[in-house]
Design a protein around this motif. Structure first.
Motif, short mmCIF file in Angstrom:
data_model
loop_
_atom_site.label_atom_id
_atom_site.label_comp_id
_atom_site.label_asym_id
_atom_site.label_seq_id
_atom_site.Cartn_x
_atom_site.Cartn_y
_atom_site.Cartn_z
N SER A 61 -19.05 55.20 -40.79
CA SER A 61 -17.63 54.96 -40.50
C SER A 61 -16.89 56.28 -40.38
O SER A 61 -16.07 56.47 -39.47
CB SER A 61 -16.99 54.11 -41.61
OG SER A 61 -17.65 52.88 -41.71
N HIS A 85 -18.00 48.18 -33.74
CA HIS A 85 -17.94 48.41 -35.19
C HIS A 85 -16.75 49.29 -35.55
O HIS A 85 -16.05 49.04 -36.53
CB HIS A 85 -19.25 49.05 -35.67
CG HIS A 85 -19.40 49.04 -37.16
ND1 HIS A 85 -18.71 49.91 -37.97
CD2 HIS A 85 -20.11 48.24 -37.98
CE1 HIS A 85 -19.03 49.66 -39.24
NE2 HIS A 85 -19.88 48.65 -39.27
N GLU A 136 -21.48 51.35 -28.18
CA GLU A 136 -22.26 51.14 -29.41
C GLU A 136 -23.68 50.72 -29.02
O GLU A 136 -23.86 49.72 -28.35
CB GLU A 136 -21.58 50.06 -30.24
CG GLU A 136 -22.18 49.87 -31.62
CD GLU A 136 -21.38 48.84 -32.41
OE1 GLU A 136 -20.12 48.89 -32.43
OE2 GLU A 136 -22.02 47.95 -33.01
N ASP A 169 -21.38 55.36 -30.64
CA ASP A 169 -21.71 54.92 -32.00
C ASP A 169 -23.18 54.55 -31.97
O ASP A 169 -23.56 53.45 -31.61
CB ASP A 169 -20.84 53.73 -32.42
CG ASP A 169 -21.23 53.21 -33.82
OD1 ASP A 169 -22.22 53.71 -34.38
OD2 ASP A 169 -20.53 52.31 -34.32
N CYS A 197 -26.75 57.16 -38.02
CA CYS A 197 -26.86 56.93 -39.46
C CYS A 197 -28.27 57.18 -39.97
O CYS A 197 -29.24 56.79 -39.33
CB CYS A 197 -26.46 55.50 -39.81
SG CYS A 197 -24.73 55.16 -39.49
N LYS A 200 -29.37 53.51 -42.49
CA LYS A 200 -29.65 52.15 -41.99
C LYS A 200 -31.18 52.03 -41.90
O LYS A 200 -31.83 52.19 -42.90
CB LYS A 200 -28.96 51.93 -40.64
CG LYS A 200 -27.48 52.35 -40.63
CD LYS A 200 -26.56 51.20 -40.65
CE LYS A 200 -25.17 51.45 -41.20
NZ LYS A 200 -24.66 52.76 -41.47
N1 TLP Z 1 -22.74 48.43 -40.38
C1 TLP Z 1 -22.90 47.64 -41.57
C2 TLP Z 1 -21.62 46.84 -41.87
O1 TLP Z 1 -20.51 47.65 -41.83
C3 TLP Z 1 -21.40 45.69 -40.94
C4 TLP Z 1 -24.08 46.71 -41.41
O2 TLP Z 1 -24.49 46.13 -42.42
O3 TLP Z 1 -24.61 46.59 -40.29
N2 TLP Z 1 -21.65 51.70 -36.74
C5 TLP Z 1 -22.43 50.61 -36.73
C6 TLP Z 1 -22.93 50.10 -35.43
C7 TLP Z 1 -22.77 49.98 -37.94
O4 TLP Z 1 -23.53 48.89 -37.90
C8 TLP Z 1 -22.29 50.52 -39.16
C9 TLP Z 1 -22.59 49.83 -40.47
C10 TLP Z 1 -21.49 51.66 -39.10
C11 TLP Z 1 -21.18 52.22 -37.88
C12 TLP Z 1 -20.85 52.24 -40.34
O5 TLP Z 1 -21.75 52.84 -41.19
P1 TLP Z 1 -21.39 53.04 -42.75
O6 TLP Z 1 -21.66 51.73 -43.40
O7 TLP Z 1 -22.30 54.13 -43.16
O8 TLP Z 1 -19.96 53.44 -42.82
#
Ligand code: TLP
Length: 337
Positions: A61, A85, A136, A169, A197, A200
């Motif tokens: 985020s 997102h 994305e 993203d 990320c 993930k």
């Molecule tokens: N996604 C998380 C939740 O916030 C929904 C998940 O469980 O999938 N871009 C994308 C495409 C994402 O899926 C996410 C996280 C983020 C950014 C944000 O990453 P974080 O959670 O590290 O802030």
């Protein structure tokens, strides 16, 4: 009972080898730029994504929001796919921190060059200035879909012709790499900035990177401080991230295979409707009573989150084995019976 957690690929725990890398990490004060493990991760990330520079930040985020902040001025408009997102799931940050508004295009995260051209506001003081296009890939809300490469290139070309910047993203860009065989650097090539990320599918505990040109990353660095994202001996986290980039990319293929296994099994369960064939590590499906389903499966040690009142999202990751998929299918079968 071994719990099977399919709520997200964010739930993984560091492996023993990753913990060893964390324990061995050399550290320093990264606000002074003196953490060798952070510097090494940043170099590795820039190289993997084919960009001159990278910056380590606490979350996906923050990476997205820093990009929005650095590419725009308050009052600007940003073109993004539906359910992006960075609009939907980041706490309203784009409005609060960057003062931007969105124009949504396409369907389920995919859009084309004409969508971009049609969404640009007239250059007239009545309208917000359109400045940035965000893609994305893979797309979370549509169940891990991959943006088709040629379509992406056409979108980028249209954006360039119109003088717009481009942000990706790429939270799960390595899932796209493994699913298509197209290297992350090729996916990243049309973009001015890419966020991805470590926490993930790659299985690191914390952290994301933002990559781009040196001058862009310098600008982002300033905003990272402003947003409170400057970290000190962050090398213990960066070491996990470097380990993940070096050891956990190829294995994403196992998650994709498990997603296909799960989808195949779901198609055989009466009462379950698979929304589409999985392209990467997520499976979207529907059942008649989502609330009862979530409660029943949880009682049997299987965690799955709904993404809306009628749809569930199962995410495959490092801590889920093929045998767990079989167990999950049995639990799901009983829960809908
Ligand atoms: N996604 C998380 C939740 O916030 C929904 C998940 O469980 O999938 N871009 C994308 C495409 C994402 O899926 C996410 C996280 C983020 C950014 C944000 O990453 P974080 O959670 O590290 O802030």
């Amino acid at each position: 009972m071994r719990e099977i957690d399919l709520r997200s690929d964010t739930v993984t725990r560091p492996t023993a080898a990753m913990r060893e890398a964390i324990a061995r990490a050399e550290v320093g004060d990264d606000v002074y730029g003196e953490d060798p493990s952070v510097n090494r991760l940043q170099e590795l990330a820039a190289e993997r994504l084919g960009k001159p520079a990278a910056l380590f930040v606490p979350s996906g985020s923050m990476a997205n929001q820093l990009a929005l902040r650095a590419h725009t001025e308050h009052g600007d408009a940003v073109i993004a796919g539906t359910n992006a997102h960075l609009y939907l799931y980041e706490g309203g940050a784009a409005g609060a921190l960057s003062g931007v508004q969105f124009t949504f295009v396409g369907e389920e995260g995919l859009f084309d060059a004409d969508d971009v051209r049609g969404a640009i506001h007239p250059r007239d003081s009545h309208f917000a200035r359109t400045r940035l296009v965000c893609v994305e890939n893979t797309h979370n809300r549509s169940g891990g879909r991959v943006f088709p490469l040629e379509q992406l290139r056409a979108v980028a070309e249209a954006a360039r012709e119109e003088g717009l910047s481009l942000h990706l993203d790429g939270a799960r860009i390595f899932n796209a790499e493994v699913a298509t065989g197209v290297p992350a650097a090729v996916w990243a090539e049309p973009f001015d900035s890419v966020a991805f990320c470590l926490s993930k599918g790659l299985g690191a505990p914390v952290g994301s990177l933002i990559v781009g040109t040196r001058s862009f990353i310098e600008r982002v660095h300033r905003f990272r401080k402003m947003f409170g994202g400057g970290m000190r001996q962050a090398g213990i986290l960066a070491a996990a991230g470097s380990y993940a980039l070096e050891h956990h990319v190829k294995r994403l293929a196992e998650d994709h295979a498990n997603a296909r296994r799960l989808a195949e099994g779901l198609e055989r369960i009466p009462g379950v409707a698979l929304l589409r064939q999985p392209e990467t590590n997520m499976v979207l499906f529907q059942v008649p009573d989502v609330a009862a389903f979530v409660e029943r499966t949880r009682g049997s040690g299987l965690l799955i989150n709904p993404i809306d009142p009628v749809t569930l999202r199962a995410v495959l990751h490092l801590d889920v084995e093929a045998s767990d998929v079989q167990v999950a299918l049995e639990i799901i079968g009983k829960a809908v019976a």
